[in-house]
Design a protein around this motif. Structure first.
Motif, PDB file in Angstrom:
ATOM      1  N   GLY A   1       0.712  -1.463   0.053  1.00 38.01           N
ATOM      2  CA  GLY A   1       0.171   0.128  -0.580  1.00 38.01           C
ATOM      3  C   GLY A   1       0.846   0.891   0.342  1.00 38.01           C
ATOM      4  O   GLY A   1      -0.182   2.505   0.348  1.00 38.01           O
ATOM      5  N   ARG A   2       1.701   1.218  -0.511  1.00 37.78           N
ATOM      6  CA  ARG A   2       2.746   2.068  -0.424  1.00 37.78           C
ATOM      7  C   ARG A   2       2.407   3.559  -1.258  1.00 37.78           C
ATOM      8  O   ARG A   2       2.155   2.774  -2.675  1.00 37.78           O
ATOM      9  N   ALA A   3       2.827   4.850  -1.485  1.00 34.55           N
ATOM     10  CA  ALA A   3       3.152   5.405  -2.988  1.00 34.55           C
ATOM     11  C   ALA A   3       3.782   4.826  -3.672  1.00 34.55           C
ATOM     12  O   ALA A   3       4.627   4.637  -3.173  1.00 34.55           O
ATOM     13  N   THR A   4       2.938   4.626  -5.118  1.00 34.39           N
ATOM     14  CA  THR A   4       3.839   4.259  -6.105  1.00 34.39           C
ATOM     15  C   THR A   4       4.061   5.287  -7.420  1.00 34.39           C
ATOM     16  O   THR A   4       3.225   6.004  -7.056  1.00 34.39           O
ATOM     17  N   ASP A   5       4.770   4.914  -7.929  1.00 36.68           N
ATOM     18  CA  ASP A   5       4.362   5.482  -9.165  1.00 36.68           C
ATOM     19  C   ASP A   5       3.457   5.182 -10.085  1.00 36.68           C
ATOM     20  O   ASP A   5       2.709   4.024  -9.960  1.00 36.68           O
ATOM     21  N   LYS A   6       3.365   5.601 -11.880  1.00 38.74           N
ATOM     22  CA  LYS A   6       2.366   4.703 -12.466  1.00 38.74           C
ATOM     23  C   LYS A   6       2.407   3.464 -12.764  1.00 38.74           C
ATOM     24  O   LYS A   6       1.886   2.875 -13.289  1.00 38.74           O
ATOM     25  N   GLY A   7       3.703   3.498 -12.884  1.00 36.93           N
ATOM     26  CA  GLY A   7       4.681   1.653 -12.933  1.00 36.93           C
ATOM     27  C   GLY A   7       3.937   0.976 -11.810  1.00 36.93           C
ATOM     28  O   GLY A   7       4.140  -0.390 -11.767  1.00 36.93           O
ATOM     29  N   GLY A   8       3.643   1.427 -10.998  1.00 38.54           N
ATOM     30  CA  GLY A   8       3.434   0.712  -9.128  1.00 38.54           C
ATOM     31  C   GLY A   8       4.743   0.427  -8.966  1.00 38.54           C
ATOM     32  O   GLY A   8       4.956  -0.479  -7.865  1.00 38.54           O
ATOM     33  N   ARG A   9       5.293   0.869  -9.350  1.00 34.39           N
ATOM     34  CA  ARG A   9       6.697   1.512  -8.312  1.00 34.39           C
ATOM     35  C   ARG A   9       6.998   2.076  -7.561  1.00 34.39           C
ATOM     36  O   ARG A   9       6.598   3.018  -7.774  1.00 34.39           O
ATOM     37  N   GLY A  10       7.711   1.479  -6.478  1.00 29.74           N
ATOM     38  CA  GLY A  10       8.102   2.849  -5.666  1.00 29.74           C
ATOM     39  C   GLY A  10       9.047   3.541  -5.360  1.00 29.74           C
ATOM     40  O   GLY A  10       9.806   3.695  -6.683  1.00 29.74           O
ATOM     41  N   LYS A  11      10.227   3.631  -4.398  1.00 31.67           N
ATOM     42  CA  LYS A  11      11.114   6.066  -4.700  1.00 31.67           C
ATOM     43  C   LYS A  11      12.069   4.655  -4.866  1.00 31.67           C
ATOM     44  O   LYS A  11      12.689   5.309  -6.116  1.00 31.67           O
ATOM     45  N   ASP A  12      12.479   3.518  -4.952  1.00 30.37           N
ATOM     46  CA  ASP A  12      14.053   2.673  -5.182  1.00 30.37           C
ATOM     47  C   ASP A  12      13.471   1.535  -6.475  1.00 30.37           C
ATOM     48  O   ASP A  12      14.430   1.017  -6.580  1.00 30.37           O
ATOM     49  N   GLY A  13      12.162   1.986  -7.444  1.00 32.12           N
ATOM     50  CA  GLY A  13      12.176   1.271  -8.524  1.00 32.12           C
ATOM     51  C   GLY A  13      11.677  -0.237  -8.299  1.00 32.12           C
ATOM     52  O   GLY A  13      11.715  -0.860  -9.517  1.00 32.12           O
ATOM     53  N   ARG A  14      11.402  -0.483  -7.447  1.00 26.21           N
ATOM     54  CA  ARG A  14      11.284  -1.985  -6.557  1.00 26.21           C
ATOM     55  C   ARG A  14       9.837  -2.221  -7.106  1.00 26.21           C
ATOM     56  O   ARG A  14       8.850  -1.394  -6.220  1.00 26.21           O
ATOM     57  N   THR A  15       9.007  -3.048  -7.520  1.00 23.60           N
ATOM     58  CA  THR A  15       7.319  -3.077  -7.389  1.00 23.60           C
ATOM     59  C   THR A  15       7.345  -3.349  -6.097  1.00 23.60           C
ATOM     60  O   THR A  15       7.973  -4.256  -4.751  1.00 23.60           O
ATOM     61  N   ALA A  16       6.219  -2.546  -5.567  1.00 23.09           N
ATOM     62  CA  ALA A  16       5.480  -2.539  -4.297  1.00 23.09           C
ATOM     63  C   ALA A  16       4.349  -3.043  -4.498  1.00 23.09           C
ATOM     64  O   ALA A  16       3.368  -3.277  -5.263  1.00 23.09           O
TER      65      ALA A  16
ATOM     66  N   PRO B   1      -4.583  -6.236   8.078  1.00 18.49           N
ATOM     67  CA  PRO B   1      -3.212  -6.583   9.094  1.00 18.49           C
ATOM     68  C   PRO B   1      -1.950  -6.345   8.176  1.00 18.49           C
ATOM     69  O   PRO B   1      -0.691  -6.493   9.147  1.00 18.49           O
ATOM     70  N   ALA B   2      -2.480  -6.066   6.398  1.00 15.74           N
ATOM     71  CA  ALA B   2      -0.433  -6.366   6.332  1.00 15.74           C
ATOM     72  C   ALA B   2      -0.055  -5.456   5.822  1.00 15.74           C
ATOM     73  O   ALA B   2       1.217  -4.919   5.670  1.00 15.74           O
ATOM     74  N   LEU B   3      -0.329  -3.261   6.795  1.00 13.80           N
ATOM     75  CA  LEU B   3      -0.507  -2.815   6.461  1.00 13.80           C
ATOM     76  C   LEU B   3       1.102  -2.436   7.586  1.00 13.80           C
ATOM     77  O   LEU B   3       0.769  -3.018   9.069  1.00 13.80           O
ATOM     78  N   LYS B   4       1.909  -1.818   7.365  1.00 19.50           N
ATOM     79  CA  LYS B   4       3.093  -1.598   8.358  1.00 19.50           C
ATOM     80  C   LYS B   4       2.455  -1.082   9.388  1.00 19.50           C
ATOM     81  O   LYS B   4       1.980  -0.456   8.891  1.00 19.50           O
ATOM     82  N   ALA B   5       3.772  -0.930  10.316  1.00 19.67           N
ATOM     83  CA  ALA B   5       2.964   0.797  11.306  1.00 19.67           C
ATOM     84  C   ALA B   5       2.544   1.808  10.453  1.00 19.67           C
ATOM     85  O   ALA B   5       2.257   2.737  10.585  1.00 19.67           O
ATOM     86  N   ASN B   6       4.408   2.661  10.719  1.00 22.27           N
ATOM     87  CA  ASN B   6       4.244   3.549   9.388  1.00 22.27           C
ATOM     88  C   ASN B   6       3.352   3.871   8.560  1.00 22.27           C
ATOM     89  O   ASN B   6       2.923   5.001   8.110  1.00 22.27           O
ATOM     90  N   GLN B   7       2.730   2.770   7.527  1.00 24.27           N
ATOM     91  CA  GLN B   7       1.962   3.094   6.608  1.00 24.27           C
ATOM     92  C   GLN B   7       0.361   3.411   6.967  1.00 24.27           C
ATOM     93  O   GLN B   7      -0.219   3.862   6.823  1.00 24.27           O
TER      94      GLN B   7
END
Length: 331
Positions: free
Chosen positions: A147-162, A203-209
């Motif tokens: 559930g983290r914010a991702t770009d249009k390609g569904g990737r996080g800020k480091d380029g990994r698939t989230a 429950p899959a969301l982590k604390a900071n999310q």
């Protein structure tokens, strides 16, 4: 009424907790105003909501930049919470026994908050038993959290698939509606009540999310409730000003720490705030609450040190077991 720097300091401390955990604003700020500063309950509710309408966006903006917000959950929560929050203000005016209603709501929230605290403890226990690292840093762009914010390609800020959680629209909208109604009536619940439900639904969301998503969804919710209270003219500008002076820097500092801190630390802080808010909802006085939380923190620290020592000893034993001498490798 002159500007109250003591009130500003109190709001600063409460706002740090809000930024760290996404909750505790109404559950801590409103009782603080009534108990320590003699503000009438109605003025405390409305002034707190107006201040929160400015404070919440500051904290959520920090989490948005760090990619710890699920915008899909925010959208579905707002579908239910925004109209319900405004309706809650009207309901508070229409109810003939508002005090009794708030008492029932407070007790129900106390139970829910205590269950949520137990759930967080159990979740950390399961993570430790499974060999996870609940204290691992959850730096932006590297955690791969659901559930983290991702770009249009569904990737996080480091380029990994989230990986993404599967959104459940109907129960999410219902949660938003119930939370919005409670906030409109009491100013309590924009963080505490909804974060409990999010923890149960996702429950899959982590604390900071959980914190980031909860902070952002509370922005339109609190705006709707604040507008309702402003229209009825029951807020005091001097109180709101003091709250804003302390809460804006406080929530920014807390959010900066929350978005970068290890998930295990955030979970422990969130558990403490959940228990404190729950006991406050049950009507525990300030002094008994302070002693109870001091004892709880001391016991928790002792248990954590024992578990940490056992884990370190088990890891050393495991490392000694897998060591192989050079002579055995030659054979």
């Amino acid at each position: 009424m002159d500007f109250d720097w003591t009130m500003a300091l109190g709001s600063f401390l409460v706002a740090i907790i809000v930024g760290l955990t996404g909750m505790g604003g109404g559950a801590l700020m409103t009782p603080m105003l009534v108990t320590f500063f003699g503000v009438s309950p109605l003025a405390a509710v409305s002034s707190d909501l107006v201040a929160a309408a400015v404070m919440k966006p500051v904290g959520s903006a920090v989490h948005y930049r760090q990619g710890t917000i699920d915008m899909r959950l925010v959208g579905w929560l707002c579908v239910g919470s925004v109209p319900a929050a405004f309706s809650g203000v009207l309901l508070a005016r229409a109810l003939g026994h508002g005090g009794e209603v708030e008492e029932i709501i407070s007790k129900a929230m106390g139970v829910a908050l205590m269950i949520a605290a137990a759930g967080l403890v159990f979740r950390g226990y399961l993570s430790r038993r499974a060999g996870g690292t609940p204290d691992a840093p959850s730096s932006p762009g590297t955690t791969g959290d659901d559930g983290r914010a991702t770009d249009k390609g569904g990737r996080g800020k480091d380029g990994r698939t989230a990986p993404r959680v599967k959104v459940r629209p109907v129960p999410t909208v219902v949660v938003g509606a119930i939370g919005g109604l409670v906030v409109g009536v009491t100013s309590v619940g924009s963080g505490s009540l909804i974060i409990v439900a999010l923890l149960a639904l996702y429950p899959a969301l982590k604390a900071n999310q959980l914190v980031g998503t909860d902070l952002l969804q509370a922005v339109p919710l609190v705006f709707a409730a604040a507008i309702g209270h402003l229209l009825f003219g029951d807020f005091r500008m001097e109180v709101t000003t003091a709250l804003l002076v302390g809460s804006v820097p406080g929530v920014y500092l807390g959010s900066r720490i929350s978005s970068r801190a290890p998930g295990g630390i955030i979970r422990r802080i969130l558990t403490i705030v959940l228990v404190a808010s729950s006991l406050k909802m049950f009507g525990l006085g300030a002094v008994p609450l302070a002693w109870t939380m001091t004892a709880l923190i001391a016991v928790s620290a002792a248990v954590w040190l024992v578990l940490r020592h056992r884990t370190a000893r088990a890891l050393r034993a495991s490392a000694d077991t897998v060591k192989v001498s050079p002579d055995e490798l030659v054979r």
